[in-house]
Design a protein around this motif. Structure first.
Motif, PDB file in Angstrom:
ATOM      1  N   UNK A 158     -78.376  65.018 -25.766  1.00 17.20           N
ATOM      2  CA  UNK A 158     -76.644  64.716 -25.914  1.00 17.20           C
ATOM      3  C   UNK A 158     -76.250  65.631 -26.976  1.00 17.20           C
ATOM      4  N   UNK A 159     -76.856  65.860 -28.139  1.00 16.83           N
ATOM      5  CA  UNK A 159     -76.443  66.526 -29.210  1.00 16.83           C
ATOM      6  C   UNK A 159     -76.924  68.052 -29.267  1.00 16.83           C
ATOM      7  N   UNK A 160     -77.260  68.576 -28.380  1.00 21.78           N
ATOM      8  CA  UNK A 160     -77.763  70.006 -28.447  1.00 21.78           C
ATOM      9  C   UNK A 160     -76.521  70.949 -28.355  1.00 21.78           C
ATOM     10  N   UNK A 182     -93.356  78.778 -35.145  1.00 19.21           N
ATOM     11  CA  UNK A 182     -93.451  79.703 -34.340  1.00 19.21           C
ATOM     12  C   UNK A 182     -94.694  78.739 -33.131  1.00 19.21           C
ATOM     13  N   UNK A 183     -95.073  79.604 -32.115  1.00 17.85           N
ATOM     14  CA  UNK A 183     -95.862  78.825 -31.239  1.00 17.85           C
ATOM     15  C   UNK A 183     -97.313  78.742 -31.936  1.00 17.85           C
ATOM     16  N   UNK A 222     -95.605  72.218 -31.658  1.00 18.85           N
ATOM     17  CA  UNK A 222     -95.192  73.571 -31.686  1.00 18.85           C
ATOM     18  C   UNK A 222     -94.869  74.200 -30.357  1.00 18.85           C
ATOM     19  N   UNK A 223     -95.778  74.091 -29.560  1.00 13.55           N
ATOM     20  CA  UNK A 223     -95.562  74.546 -28.166  1.00 13.55           C
ATOM     21  C   UNK A 223     -94.582  73.947 -27.289  1.00 13.55           C
ATOM     22  N   UNK A 224     -94.385  72.489 -27.502  1.00 16.23           N
ATOM     23  CA  UNK A 224     -93.235  71.811 -26.812  1.00 16.23           C
ATOM     24  C   UNK A 224     -91.776  72.423 -27.538  1.00 16.23           C
ATOM     25  N   UNK A 234     -88.664  75.081 -25.437  1.00 13.48           N
ATOM     26  CA  UNK A 234     -87.416  74.949 -25.031  1.00 13.48           C
ATOM     27  C   UNK A 234     -86.799  76.075 -24.584  1.00 13.48           C
ATOM     28  N   UNK A 235     -87.006  77.137 -25.378  1.00 15.86           N
ATOM     29  CA  UNK A 235     -86.285  78.329 -25.234  1.00 15.86           C
ATOM     30  C   UNK A 235     -84.826  78.218 -25.256  1.00 15.86           C
ATOM     31  N   UNK A 236     -84.271  77.364 -26.007  1.00 12.94           N
ATOM     32  CA  UNK A 236     -82.902  77.489 -26.172  1.00 12.94           C
ATOM     33  C   UNK A 236     -82.588  77.069 -27.625  1.00 12.94           C
ATOM     34  N   UNK A 237     -81.704  77.889 -28.377  1.00 12.88           N
ATOM     35  CA  UNK A 237     -81.700  77.803 -29.634  1.00 12.88           C
ATOM     36  C   UNK A 237     -81.161  76.341 -30.113  1.00 12.88           C
ATOM     37  N   UNK A 238     -80.217  75.849 -29.363  1.00 12.21           N
ATOM     38  CA  UNK A 238     -79.534  74.629 -29.868  1.00 12.21           C
ATOM     39  C   UNK A 238     -80.360  73.491 -29.722  1.00 12.21           C
ATOM     40  N   UNK A 239     -81.214  73.410 -28.568  1.00 18.31           N
ATOM     41  CA  UNK A 239     -82.115  72.256 -28.063  1.00 18.31           C
ATOM     42  C   UNK A 239     -83.067  72.482 -29.349  1.00 18.31           C
TER      43      UNK A 239
END
Length: 282
Positions: free
Chosen positions: A7-9, A78-79, A142-144, A148-153
């Motif tokens: 919701x907050x992303x 980072x990963x 870290x991996x999770x 997400x591959x989305x800055x705001x998430x």
């Protein structure tokens, strides 16, 4: 991922896309994408901004990014690793190669103290593993996060990590924030003595509070403010008049200005100007 996170992303306001604080901003902008996001209201007293860096240098040589000293603590993910960088009193270097992403947070001066809960000077010019402060940040975390591959998430998830600690603003942090906001706005406040008179606080108290909460003395912070003005002028002007710049910044002798500039940037003003014009050393 929690419903709160989803919701907050989309609430994070993006700051202007400038590579401010990078030693060679024009060259850096061609090597990686830097984005900065303002924190939520709950973290605004502690966090300057969150940041992400994305790069794809596959088939190209690695790039060493040089970051100017800042009176703030950062942590980054980072990963492969997660780390906390204390206040750096000299140039900070980071190598980017192949393809990758970093997500991180720059805390306000003094803003990391509620999380570290020890004198911040213990972190100055040091790098420590994030797990020393946030033991839950393991390989799975870290991996999770990076998955997400989305800055705001990613920023929203980092905020959840920080908010879970329930940081509290104390009166000393409030005083430090007020001092730094005033110093940034009033360029005539050039000395520790001027600041102590303005805020009716002793020099000894200022020294103690800045070592405990910020990690460096107020004198260093004041010098940095002045010299960052000079660094930005060097990036903007073709042939800066350094004698005039030194006088405008309150230096009575140009040699003192040059010495301070070299301590902060690692190069003389002339060398720095030549470097950013030619791209040498990159």
């Amino acid at each position: 991922m929690s419903k709160v996170l989803q919701k907050s992303a989309n609430r994070f306001q993006k700051k202007a896309r400038r590579h401010k604080g990078i030693l060679d901003p024009a060259n850096a902008a061609t090597r990686f994408q830097l984005s900065r996001y303002l924190p939520s209201a709950d973290l605004a007293p502690f966090v300057e901004h969150h940041w992400t860096i994305h790069w794809d240098l596959r088939g190209q040589p690695p790039y060493i990014s040089e970051v100017l000293p800042h009176s703030s603590v950062n942590f980054a993910f980072t990963v492969d690793r997660a780390w906390i960088t204390g206040v750096t009193t000299g140039i900070y270097q980071y190598e980017v190669k192949d393809v990758g992403t970093i997500v991180g947070t720059m805390f306000k001066p003094g803003g990391f103290h509620p999380f570290w809960r020890q004198p911040i000077v213990m972190l100055t010019d040091k790098v420590v593993d994030v797990k020393e402060v946030f033991p839950e940040v393991d390989e799975e975390f870290r991996h999770a996060l990076l998955g997400l591959n989305d800055d705001e998430l990613m920023v929203a998830w980092v905020e959840e990590l920080l908010l879970a600690r329930k940081p509290a603003l104390d009166q000393n942090m409030a005083l430090i924030n007020s001092i730094l906001e005033t110093v940034a706005a009033d360029k005539d406040l050039r000395t520790v003595e001027m600041v102590t008179e303005r805020f009716y606080v002793s020099g000894r108290t200022i020294q103690y509070l800045f070592q405990k909460y910020v990690g460096v003395g107020l004198k260093w912070v004041l010098m940095r403010y002045r010299l960052l003005e000079a660094v930005e002028l060097a990036a903007q002007l073709q042939e800066p008049n350094w004698a005039s710049v030194a006088a405008d910044l309150g230096y009575s002798h140009q040699s003192h200005f040059v010495n301070d500039f070299k301590k902060l940037v690692g190069k003389s003003p002339l060398q720095y100007t030549q470097t950013i014009r030619t791209g040498e050393g990159k």
